[in-house]
Design an enzyme around this catalytic site. Structure first.
Site, short mmCIF file in Angstrom:
data_model
loop_
_atom_site.label_atom_id
_atom_site.label_comp_id
_atom_site.label_asym_id
_atom_site.label_seq_id
_atom_site.Cartn_x
_atom_site.Cartn_y
_atom_site.Cartn_z
N ALA A 75 -7.02 -2.01 -1.89
CA ALA A 75 -6.49 -3.23 -1.26
C ALA A 75 -5.44 -2.91 -0.19
CB ALA A 75 -5.91 -4.16 -2.31
N THR A 76 -4.69 -1.82 -0.36
CA THR A 76 -3.68 -1.46 0.65
C THR A 76 -4.37 -1.17 1.98
OG1 THR A 76 -2.05 -0.66 -0.94
CG2 THR A 76 -1.90 0.23 1.29
N ASN A 155 1.57 -10.65 -7.23
CA ASN A 155 1.50 -9.54 -8.18
C ASN A 155 2.67 -9.49 -9.15
OD1 ASN A 155 2.69 -8.86 -5.52
ND2 ASN A 155 3.27 -6.97 -6.54
N ALA A 204 -10.66 -2.48 -6.86
CA ALA A 204 -11.44 -2.34 -8.10
C ALA A 204 -10.56 -2.12 -9.32
CB ALA A 204 -12.42 -1.17 -7.95
N HIS A 205 -9.44 -1.38 -9.15
CA HIS A 205 -8.70 -0.96 -10.35
C HIS A 205 -7.87 -2.07 -10.99
CE1 HIS A 205 -4.38 -0.25 -9.19
NE2 HIS A 205 -4.91 -0.37 -7.99
N THR A 243 -17.55 9.04 4.58
CA THR A 243 -18.65 9.05 3.61
C THR A 243 -18.35 8.11 2.45
OG1 THR A 243 -19.20 11.33 4.18
CG2 THR A 243 -19.96 10.54 2.04
N CYS A 328 12.71 -0.69 -10.68
CA CYS A 328 13.58 0.16 -11.50
C CYS A 328 13.27 1.63 -11.29
CB CYS A 328 13.47 -0.23 -12.96
SG CYS A 328 11.79 -0.22 -13.57
#
Length: 404
Positions: A75-76, A155, A204-205, A243, A328
């Site tokens: 996403a970044t 988030n 995806a993660h 690729t 933190c």
């Protein structure tokens, strides 16, 4: 039943790969290992077929055409490609961009970079509940505004912005609309057609898929143009060379297929866990849920416990894998910029925990977490002179502290 510790309650940071996803990926590492761009033999054709199947599954979750899905490393990268790509392509029309102060750093830092390149950015504030004021958004739009970027689900605090309403405003004014949906896919229904979205970032993660793979939805009708940020073999219709990692793409496709199939039951599961947790901490005084509870992804709770230092709380609940709302890292003891944007004071911003549930979280684990937090809060407050003064009815804001 005994709960195995540490209990993982940080699903907004990352998720384990669903076993069904991992199984689907393995053959593409060893047997079907061809390059999807090799079009002269069966190894390449098989890999390409797997990639296209995944592309269709990802498109189905967000109601898009498979041709509108561009694979990226996450996403970044999708945020960077969408924002820089659109800003640079449309800069002859104008150089004004709009986003929100509570966006993910991948959006905010990209905007800062564009400011260095001569673009002008308006950063909208949010209301106390974390939602933007649509009237304020409308007022910020200028004749030279070319792009608006607003995340679907935050988030840190999980609030859900009114994306369809913003999409309507953008379409009316012919402004490119980018949405970071890393935390939305698989948690809330996502429909790029209904919400009139032009560019949408996915990962995806966060959805029980592998790390290192993501996608960007790029609308074809009305067509959105981007300037590529990665040059090479012209893969992904020229938007993103490199690729294609077949095994990761297959993993993302399967994760998104399962997410579509099981969205209703996942959401019901998250709601149930959230209610158990909220009931479990009910008796604690001076507890504040950060962000709107109604307009919110069901798997996220961000809670501030007044008169407790966030870092000491995290250490006290070491049986739980949760994150502190504050950054933190030892280098940065700045309170969370998202909580500060809600108008929370430093004390409350510092004493927050982000608790995020997942598909694998059990009711017993959540019960255990709530009870543990409740007992530790009590112990930490017993050690706090501020808590004692508060209980004695002293107005802490009226005290003049001696300077060192």
């Amino acid at each position: 039943m005994t709960v195995k510790t540490p209990v993982y309650l940080d699903y907004a940071a990352t998720t384990p790969v669903d076993k069904r996803v991992a199984e689907k990926m393995i053959p593409y590492l060893t047997e079907t290992f061809g390059n999807p761009a090799s079009n002269s033999h069966a190894f390449g054709w098989e890999a390409e077929e797997a990639v296209e199947k995944a592309r269709a599954d990802i498109a189905a979750l967000i109601n898009a055409d498979p041709k509108e899905i561009v694979f990226t490393s996450g996403a970044t990268e999708s945020d960077n490609l969408a924002i820089k790509g659109a800003a640079n392509f449309y800069k002859t029309k104008g150089k004004h961009l709009i986003t929100v102060k509570t966006e993910h750093k991948a959006v905010l830092d990209t905007m800062r970079e564009l400011e260095r390149q001569g673009f002008e950015v308006t950063y909208l504030g949010v209301q106390e509940n974390g939602l933007i004021d649509l009237e304020e958004l409308k007022a910020a739009i200028r004749d030279d505004t070319i792009l608006i970027s607003v995340m679907w689900v935050n988030n840190e605090i999980g609030v859900v912005q009114d994306i369809p309403a913003i999409g309507e405003i953008c379409r009316e004014r012919k402004i490119v609309f980018h949405v970071d949906a890393a935390q939305a896919c698989g948690k809330v229904p996502v429909d790029v057609e209904a919400a009139k979205i032009d560019l949408l970032s996915m990962s995806a993660h966060k959805v029980y898929g592998p790390k290192g793979i993501g996608a960007l939805y790029v609308r074809r009708k009305p067509r959105v143009r981007l300037e590529a940020q990665m040059h090479g073999g012209g893969h992904e219709r020229g938007f993103r060379s490199g690729t294609l990692p077949t095994h990761q793409i297959v993993g993302m496709g399967e994760a998104f297929r399962i997410a579509k199939e099981e969205l209703e039951q996942d959401m019901a599961h998250y709601r149930k866990l959230r209610d158990i947790f909220l009931k479990g901490i009910e008796g604690i005084e001076e507890v504040y849920v950060n962000g709107d509870l109604e307009h919110r992804a069901p798997n996220n709770l961000n809670v501030s416990f007044n008169f407790v230092e966030g870092e000491s709380l995290i250490m006290a609940v070491k049986e739980l894998a949760v994150s502190s709302g504050s950054a933190c890292t030892s280098a940065s003891l700045e309170p969370s910029y998202v909580l500060r944007a809600l108008g929370r004071n430093d004390e409350l911003a510092h004493s927050s925990l982000r608790i995020t549930f997942g598909r694998m979280t059990t009711e017993e684990e959540v019960q255990f977490a709530a009870e543990l937090i409740k007992s530790k809060i009590g112990k930490l407050r017993e050690l706090s002179p501020l808590w004692e003064m508060f209980k004695d009815g002293i107005d802490l804001n009226s005290i003049e502290w001696a300077a060192h």
